[in-house]
Write a protein that holds these residues in place. Structure first.
Motif, PDB file in Angstrom:
ATOM      1  N   THR A 555      10.590 -15.638 -17.466  1.00 48.16           N
ATOM      2  CA  THR A 555      11.915 -16.219 -17.304  1.00 48.16           C
ATOM      3  C   THR A 555      12.236 -16.476 -15.843  1.00 48.16           C
ATOM      4  N   SER A 556      11.357 -16.071 -14.943  1.00 46.61           N
ATOM      5  CA  SER A 556      11.540 -16.278 -13.509  1.00 46.61           C
ATOM      6  C   SER A 556      10.173 -16.408 -12.858  1.00 46.61           C
ATOM      7  N   LEU A 557      10.093 -17.254 -11.817  1.00 44.48           N
ATOM      8  CA  LEU A 557       8.850 -17.394 -11.074  1.00 44.48           C
ATOM      9  C   LEU A 557       8.706 -16.330  -9.989  1.00 44.48           C
ATOM     10  N   VAL A 558       9.793 -15.628  -9.700  1.00 40.12           N
ATOM     11  CA  VAL A 558       9.814 -14.723  -8.543  1.00 40.12           C
ATOM     12  C   VAL A 558       8.770 -13.613  -8.644  1.00 40.12           C
ATOM     13  N   PRO A 559       8.672 -12.846  -9.772  1.00 40.54           N
ATOM     14  CA  PRO A 559       7.695 -11.747  -9.792  1.00 40.54           C
ATOM     15  C   PRO A 559       6.263 -12.214  -9.586  1.00 40.54           C
ATOM     16  N   SER A 560       5.880 -13.294 -10.244  1.00 40.46           N
ATOM     17  CA  SER A 560       4.506 -13.788 -10.119  1.00 40.46           C
ATOM     18  C   SER A 560       4.193 -14.196  -8.690  1.00 40.46           C
ATOM     19  N   LEU A 561       5.138 -14.880  -8.043  1.00 43.02           N
ATOM     20  CA  LEU A 561       4.895 -15.330  -6.675  1.00 43.02           C
ATOM     21  C   LEU A 561       4.824 -14.147  -5.712  1.00 43.02           C
ATOM     22  N   LEU A 562       5.670 -13.154  -5.917  1.00 41.26           N
ATOM     23  CA  LEU A 562       5.627 -11.977  -5.032  1.00 41.26           C
ATOM     24  C   LEU A 562       4.327 -11.197  -5.227  1.00 41.26           C
ATOM     25  N   GLU A 563       3.824 -11.120  -6.448  1.00 41.25           N
ATOM     26  CA  GLU A 563       2.547 -10.442  -6.673  1.00 41.25           C
ATOM     27  C   GLU A 563       1.402 -11.216  -6.022  1.00 41.25           C
ATOM     28  N   THR A 564       1.460 -12.535  -6.078  1.00 39.18           N
ATOM     29  CA  THR A 564       0.457 -13.357  -5.406  1.00 39.18           C
ATOM     30  C   THR A 564       0.509 -13.141  -3.896  1.00 39.18           C
ATOM     31  N   ALA A 565       1.721 -13.109  -3.349  1.00 39.96           N
ATOM     32  CA  ALA A 565       1.867 -12.869  -1.912  1.00 39.96           C
ATOM     33  C   ALA A 565       1.337 -11.492  -1.536  1.00 39.96           C
ATOM     34  N   SER A 566       1.603 -10.490  -2.376  1.00 37.92           N
ATOM     35  CA  SER A 566       1.126  -9.146  -2.110  1.00 37.92           C
ATOM     36  C   SER A 566      -0.394  -9.086  -2.078  1.00 37.92           C
ATOM     37  N   ARG A 567      -1.049  -9.779  -3.021  1.00 36.71           N
ATOM     38  CA  ARG A 567      -2.515  -9.796  -3.034  1.00 36.71           C
ATOM     39  C   ARG A 567      -3.065 -10.459  -1.771  1.00 36.71           C
ATOM     40  N   ASN A 568      -2.437 -11.533  -1.342  1.00 40.04           N
ATOM     41  CA  ASN A 568      -2.900 -12.209  -0.129  1.00 40.04           C
ATOM     42  C   ASN A 568      -2.705 -11.335   1.102  1.00 40.04           C
ATOM     43  N   LEU A 569      -1.589 -10.633   1.157  1.00 37.79           N
ATOM     44  CA  LEU A 569      -1.354  -9.732   2.285  1.00 37.79           C
ATOM     45  C   LEU A 569      -2.373  -8.594   2.288  1.00 37.79           C
ATOM     46  N   ALA A 570      -2.766  -8.138   1.097  1.00 41.16           N
ATOM     47  CA  ALA A 570      -3.764  -7.070   1.010  1.00 41.16           C
ATOM     48  C   ALA A 570      -5.109  -7.519   1.565  1.00 41.16           C
ATOM     49  N   TYR A 571      -5.359  -8.835   1.528  1.00 37.17           N
ATOM     50  CA  TYR A 571      -6.595  -9.390   2.097  1.00 37.17           C
ATOM     51  C   TYR A 571      -6.380  -9.879   3.530  1.00 37.17           C
ATOM     52  N   ARG A 572      -5.290  -9.386   4.152  1.00 32.78           N
ATOM     53  CA  ARG A 572      -4.988  -9.636   5.563  1.00 32.78           C
ATOM     54  C   ARG A 572      -4.690 -11.104   5.862  1.00 32.78           C
TER      55      ARG A 572
END
Length: 804
Positions: A555-572
């Motif tokens: 019902t929202s794009l926000v959680p998916s996008l934040l999880e994607t951002a988190s994964r990218n940050l984890a890979y520096r």
């Protein structure tokens, strides 16, 4: 499907060589994936006799054999234990290269010289595994090649069949295709059965409780069988197509299955309670132990073969351990049946139990092959196991399955294939593969009426028959022509065009698009701090989710996008500019269909510019993303937008975020994420997010582009600074000034905000710049002074502002 050249020649006469046959099969749609020449290069594996067998003096598990080749004797050290003096064996001489590129060399094993190797069937490529060396029949000529003496020189074809061709899951099925190529008759087996005086109807019966799931079930009783090993010809034939020999009865059922494509099953008749067969649905939750020793939990949708008390086999899939043929078996009840393909497929897939039988039944076997396969197997069991076949056959076939009638026209076939074909050509081609054709002539075209046999469940429409004609002609004989078409230019629908416009703007602004799944775990909304009564917690559930973590439509794009951002940050990847432009889904009351709307969510963190010696190290902030959204609103023609600090979105930082309104209509939100949300998703500090209702922007945007001519006259700018209360927002000031009706006012912009020395406490200084220009004249100072005075009066009246 594996077949051999020699086996095919038992059913049809042809003179194609191995390579030619491979090409022709492929060109008729039966693609040959692999071709293996059995016995090729193995003429140095010869027949020899064990003249003497002695224990190896230095090894308990080895023997030293004196081998007579007919012209000489030689010593060979062997590790097998199933041989004795006088046996004929297969001797691989020094220099022989066995399958697997294993070269035989002269060697010394534990001090004893060995000149060759005594071969097993697996070492010669005749089976996947074997126990001990191969003991040959006693009537073979010494010194001659083993493959030649046993008639084993052959070519094995592995054919990659598509699921719609179950008719070729048998040697006879492939032979039917070869017969069509060679224009030769197909020879089917003609079993001759010698029956005894025992009436099968007095010994057993068959009851079909659901004829939709089992339209036909036939059985024969074979008494006084002697279970034992199969003859060499049967063992070799099965092993050349990848099947392992079990015993003479089971081997016969496997042989007939490979020969005719009809799976069979043999029950130990004396283990059947009440000596009868009942075919019915399973009881929900019942447990049944199959031949592999596994306990299976059954559903009511499964079909089972039962005796008088309970299940003895999973219909079309696997038999049960409680009726298995063993060395003590004396009487056999042989089953040959046709089962509903969908039922077998469901049971096989659910239990993860794929067998040769289920592979054929779930694709569709030939109901008319049931009696022939039963008689063929019965005759072979009587021959190979000394069985006595009871008189008669139990054949329950309540309602014969209807034959389909499909018509094909010469004009349609010619048009599709690009060939000039007449009805006689088509009739001859289709007759050659067992289809019964009747030529009819109407006023406009020649029509061939085709009766489809039950072994071709894949032929349903005219285009299927056209495909058959193409196959039989040969795909390599069909001319290659370029299709004729016209090029038309179609404009994108307005909605898709504007969606592309939004995407292009974000990409041009340096953002990267991400695409996530349209479903997520509803627990991720807790990480956003959403209230329990938030409408976004009303989810559309997925009936068959891929995983438990993806159980509802998002019902929202926000959680998916934040999880994607988190994964990218984890890979520096620390400097992120991401966006997702995808639909979200909301349930609709009293409707099975969900409401679908397009939204844009963007994420920003890290440096404003990429790292470099000439770039600044400033961090991206709220205003970077606000500028992108302002440009988006401008491009879509959305005006009169208000940016309000007060909003109810829980995942933003209070005081560092805002909502976007046009009048009372909420268009979206923008701001820095709440510290708790940043911790929940493991994001960078000062992460910026926006969430915009794109459907609302499309609805409110002005789709027309208006042209305004440029003035030839100069502009005049006037700057003014006002003292206003510290709680007065710039948006409020600009709104008041824009409401003043001044014809020659071109633009107003706020260019400075100051609080400090010289400004009274509780006040701030706002500096504006007004630009004036007329289309038809140069403005005078007096006129500009009057026009600018209207702005000053509006500020004084509405806000109590003081001119500095």
């Amino acid at each position: 499907m594996k077949v051999t050249l020699n086996w095919l020649k038992e059913y049809v006469d042809f003179d194609y060589n191995a390579d030619d046959l491979s090409h022709r099969l492929t060109m008729t749609g039966l693609e040959v994936d692999a071709m293996e020449r059995l016995g090729e290069g193995l003429d140095t594996v010869i027949v020899a006799r064990l003249a003497d067998v002695q224990q190896h003096p230095d090894a308990d598990r080895l023997t030293v054999c004196t081998v007579d080749t007919g012209s000489a004797t030689q010593q060979v050290v062997c590790g097998a234990t199933n041989h004795k003096t006088g046996d004929l064996i297969a001797l691989a001489q020094v220099g022989t290269v066995l399958p697997g590129n294993f070269k035989i060399k002269k060697s010394k094993i534990r001090g004893q010289e060995s000149f060759g190797m005594l071969c097993s069937m697996s070492e010669m490529g005749l089976s996947e595994e074997s126990d001990g060396i191969m003991i040959l029949p006693s009537d073979l000529d010494l010194g001659r090649p083993v493959f030649e003496q046993l008639g084993l020189k052959d070519v094995m074809y592995e054919i990659g069949l598509t699921p719609n061709r179950p008719d070729c899951l048998s040697v006879v099925g492939v032979a039917r295709e070869v017969a069509a190529m060679a224009q030769a008759p197909l020879r089917l087996p003609e079993p001759v059965i010698s029956e005894n005086e025992t009436l099968v109807a007095e010994k057993t019966s068959v009851t079909l409780e659901d004829s939709n799931l089992c339209p036909r079930y036939a059985a024969r009783l074979i008494e006084n069988v002697k279970i034992g090993p199969s003859p060499e010809w049967l063992v070799r034939r099965l092993e050349t197509v990848g099947l392992r020999s079990i015993n003479n009865v089971v081997d016969v059922t496997n042989f007939v299955m490979m020969e005719l494509g009809q799976p069979l099953h043999a029950f130990d008749f004396n283990l059947l309670r009440e000596r009868r067969i009942v075919v019915r649905r399973a009881e929900e939750g019942a447990e049944f132990t199959t031949l592999d020793g596994q306990v299976r939990t059954l559903l009511a949708a499964d079909l089972v073969i039962c005796d008088g008390e309970g299940p003895i086999a999973l219909a079309g899939v696997m038999g049960g351990g409680n009726s298995e043929v063993s060395s003590e078996t004396t009487d056999i009840l042989l089953e040959s049946a046709y089962f509903n393909p969908l039922t077998i497929r469901r049971t096989s897939k659910r239990l993860g139990l794929h067998t040769d039988a289920s592979h054929r039944f779930e694709r569709g076997t030939d109901v008319d092959m049931v009696p022939l396969a039963l008689d063929r197997a019965s005759a072979l069991i009587a021959e190979l196991a000394s069985g006595q076949v009871a008189k008669g056959v139990v054949d329950e076939y309540p309602s014969a399955l209807p034959r389909r009638i499909v018509t094909i026209t010469a004009s349609k076939a010619s048009q599709v294939l690009g060939l000039e074909l007449d009805a006689d050509d088509i009739r001859l081609k289709l007759n050659s593969i067992g289809l019964k054709c009747d030529l009819q002539v109407d006023r406009s075209d020649e029509v061939v009426k085709v009766e489809i046999p039950n072994f071709r469940p894949d032929i349903e429409r005219e285009i299927d028959l056209v495909e058959e004609v193409a196959r039989l002609i040969g795909y390599d004989k069909i001319p290659v022509t370029m299709p004729v078409s016209s090029l038309t230019c179609q404009q994108l629908p307005v909605h898709l065009s504007r969606e592309r416009q939004v995407r292009d703007l974000l990409l041009q602004s340096g953002y990267s698009e991400v695409i996530n799944y349209s479903f997520y775990n509803p627990s991720c909304l807790d990480k956003l701090r959403l209230a329990e009564n938030d409408s976004r917690r009303q989810n559309v559930n997925i009936l068959n989710p891929l995983t438990e973590e993806q159980g509802v439509m998002r019902t929202s794009l926000v959680p998916s996008l934040l999880e994607t951002a988190s994964r990218n940050l984890a890979y520096r990847s620390e400097d992120l500019s991401l966006f997702e432009l995808r639909p979200v889904f909301q349930p609709v009351e009293n409707s099975e269909m969900a409401s679908e709307s397009l939204r844009l969510t963007a994420f920003l963190c890290g440096r404003r510019e990429s790292q470099g010696w000439a770039q600044s190290s400033d961090e991206a902030d709220f205003f970077d993303m606000k500028g992108v959204i302002e440009q988006l609103l401008s491009n879509l023609g959305v005006s009169d937008v208000c940016w309000q600090v007060e909003h109810d979105e829980a995942f933003y930082h209070p005081g560092k975020s805002c909502a976007i309104y046009q009048g009372e209509r909420l268009l979206g939100t923008l701001g820095e994420l709440h510290p708790e949300v940043i911790r929940n998703f493991d994001l960078a500090p000062s992460s910026i997010l926006c969430d915009v209702d794109i459907e609302a922007l499309f609805e409110l945007g002005d789709k027309t582009i208006k042209f305004k001519p440029l003035s030839r006259f100069p502009d005049v700018q006037r700057d003014s600074a006002f003292l206003v209360g510290v709680d007065v927002a710039a948006q409020q000031v600009l709104s008041i000034l824009n409401r003043v009706k001044i014809k020659d006012l071109e633009s107003i912009e706020l260019f400075d905000v100051y609080c400090g020395e010289g400004v009274p406490e509780g006040k701030k200084s706002l500096a504006i710049r007004a630009c004036y220009r007329a289309m038809d004249r140069t403005l005078t100072d007096e006129l500009i002074q009057n026009l600018h005075g209207k702005l000053i009066k509006a500020m004084e009246k509405e806000l109590g502002a003081e001119l500095r």
